[in-house]
Design an enzyme around this catalytic site. Structure first.
Site, mmCIF file in Angstrom:
data_model
loop_
_atom_site.group_PDB
_atom_site.id
_atom_site.type_symbol
_atom_site.label_atom_id
_atom_site.label_comp_id
_atom_site.label_asym_id
_atom_site.label_seq_id
_atom_site.Cartn_x
_atom_site.Cartn_y
_atom_site.Cartn_z
ATOM 1 N N SER A 171 3.697 5.044 1.402
ATOM 2 C CA SER A 171 3.000 3.779 1.263
ATOM 3 C C SER A 171 2.502 3.105 2.613
ATOM 4 O O SER A 171 2.825 3.582 3.361
ATOM 5 C CB SER A 171 4.345 2.813 0.454
ATOM 6 N N LYS A 172 1.945 2.057 2.312
ATOM 7 C CA LYS A 172 1.182 1.200 3.634
ATOM 8 C C LYS A 172 2.387 1.060 4.756
ATOM 9 O O LYS A 172 2.125 1.058 5.857
ATOM 10 C CB LYS A 172 0.666 0.025 3.325
ATOM 11 N N ARG A 173 3.842 0.796 4.390
ATOM 12 C CA ARG A 173 4.482 0.512 5.434
ATOM 13 C C ARG A 173 4.625 1.978 6.419
ATOM 14 O O ARG A 173 5.258 1.799 7.307
ATOM 15 C CB ARG A 173 5.672 -0.053 4.956
ATOM 16 N N GLY A 230 2.177 3.546 7.551
ATOM 17 C CA GLY A 230 0.892 3.583 8.372
ATOM 18 C C GLY A 230 -0.223 3.528 7.476
ATOM 19 O O GLY A 230 -0.112 3.098 6.160
#
Ligand code: GLU
Length: 479
Positions: A252-254, A256
């Protein structure tokens, strides 16, 4: 059988890394088998779907070099390729299922459905639909309500039996009887749901292989039921493994950047992206790590997928990018470098200079953007930073003598660049006339000319450095 595969994104956001990987696998499989690759836009979620996202996703696919044979922008005989333009088709088959008793009209309200769920939970049962409309005895009442203008949902009657899927990646997957109850295929607002449209489309578009993410494995049982109800051939399925981050959680976005356009903006090479994406859950028959798409057209097959989750590793992606960069021809690299900002100095140089510069620096570069940085740091820097290793070399007894000799030589050069032969003759003089050899000679001359304690081979680097720069640098170091 001619292979027909599809990538079916929902245009609700940018093209995700996982979506790009799915698209790539489908594209490669079509290429490897002489099949057809279809792009289908799954936009029945009217609120979240946006045509801008469709355009952006198609654009990112093109950037990656993943080209479809049929799609909304490439009409073929199986169109339209946007689900929002196929609503009549879905209604036609839904009506057929109703006629055959395989689906029914359902007038239950949200509140009634909620109450049913709560009751099931209180009795420790699965929340399986048990509304009265399931009973064929109410069909006539349903038709009266419709005639009076009421809008029902259409619910599929889930057969009471177990289903087994022979997945190309996961192997045999069994869905036990009663795992899913009757489910909605068309909402009361007239919009059909993903599991249903997907099957109608895959059937009518004659899809032979469905290659998609493992997150759809749970949907597949509903889809198998619908294929069966429509008396359709069932495609082969390959559910590719989940992408996870370093913490083994779903990517997921966390972890990168997860959308392709961000990598595009960061100047990753599309070939390198495809190479790396392909390795996430698939392996080359010769266990190669670096390859082009064209190499894969010959060897891509569905039997080399791994069933384990694939870890997304940005460092490896960067490495793959560097490897592709090194494989590029000098001429292509020069073209890319000149598109970068702050490359005025580079662009003004002769073709021979550019060739030599790129040849020399490419082993230090992972990205095209590294070239202007390397030129600034290694060639144009006039004010060397006094790092500890540099201070140490400067403190050697032999270095000041070398520095003043080099200063004199550099001051006397009249041409724009020093030649390799001139540099060699300076080295020879230091060796013979000053009696300095080995490390003190090489490190001393390097420090005097470059202001660095290490770096590219001097005989290539110095002839690329303008004498005016060398002069300022040597004077700076002599202070
Ligand atoms: N629209 C679905 C998605 O984006 C497609 C799934 C499938 O390939 O069947 O996940």
């Amino acid at each position: 059988m001619t292979v027909r595969v599809r990538f079916a994104p929902s245009p609700t956001g940018y093209l995700h890394i996982g979506g790009a990987r799915t698209a790539l696998y489908n594209y490669l499989y079509a290429k490897a088998t002489g099949g057809t690759f279809i792009l289908r836009i799954e936009d029945t979620d009217l609120e979240r779907s946006k045509s801008e996202y469709e355009t952006l996703q198609i654009d990112d696919l093109k950037w990656l070099g993943i080209f479809h044979d049929e799609g909304p922008d490439k009409p073929g005989k199986f169109g339209p390729y946007r689900q929002s333009e196929r609503l009549e088709i879905y209604m036609k088959y839904a009506n057929l299922l109703i006629e055959q008793g395989k689906a029914y009209y359902d007038f239950c309200t949200e509140e009634e459905l909620e109450a049913m769920k709560e009751k099931a939970a209180a009795e420790g049962r699965d929340p399986i639909y048990q509304g009265k409309w399931k009973d064929p005895a109410f069909h006539a009442e349903a038709l009266q309500k419709i005639a009076a203008g009421e809008k029902p949902a259409i619910r599929f009657r889930a057969p009471k039996k177990a289903y087994t899927l022979n997945d190309k990646v996961k192997g045999s997957v069994t869905y036990p009887e009663g795992m899913v109850g009757d489910f909605v295929i068309v909402r009361s607002n007239g919009l059909p749901v993903y599991n249903y449209c997907c099957v109608v489309d895959d059937m009518l578009m004659e899809i032979t292989h469905v290659i998609r993410g493992e997150d759809h494995l749970n949907n597949t049982v509903r889809q198998l039921m619908i294929y069966e109800a429509l008396n359709s051939k069932i495609p082969e399925f390959a559910h590719v493994s989940l992408l996870i981050g370093h913490d083994r959680q779903k990517l997921s976005k966390r972890h990168g950047a997860t959308s392709v356009n961000l990598y595009r903006n960061e100047h990753y090479l599309p070939e390198a992206m495809c190479n790396y994406l392909c390795l996430l859950g698939w392996s080359h028959p010769e266990e190669r790590d670096i390859f082009n798409k064209e190499d894969l057209f010959k060897v891509f097959s569905l039997d080399r997928f791994s069933a384990h989750a694939a870890m997304y590793d940005l460092e490896k992606l960067k490495w793959v990018n560097g490897e592709h960069l090194k494989k590029m021809s000098t001429i292509d690299l020069i073209t890319l470098i000149e598109k970068e900002p702050e490359t005025e100095f580079f662009s003004k140089q002769s073709q021979d200079w550019k060739n030599a510069c790129v040849e020399l620096l490419k082993k230090y570069a992972s990205f095209v953007t590294d070239f202007p940085k390397l030129v600034n740091e290694l060639i144009l820097n006039e004010n060397p930073e006094m790092t500890d290793p540099l201070k140490e070399i400067m403190a050697w007894e032999t270095t000041p003598k070398i520095l003043s000799f080099i200063k004199e030589k550099v001051d006397s050069v009249e041409s724009e660049f020093v030649t390799e032969a001139e540099l060699n003759s300076w080295m020879e003089s230091v060796k013979k006339d000053m009696g300095v050899k080995g490390k003190p000679l090489f490190m001393g001359v390097r420090a005097a000319l470059t202001g660095h304690d290490h770096g590219p081979d001097l005989k290539f680097l110095i002839p690329l450095t303008p004498v005016t720069i060398l002069r300022n640098r040597v004077h700076q170091l002599s202070k």
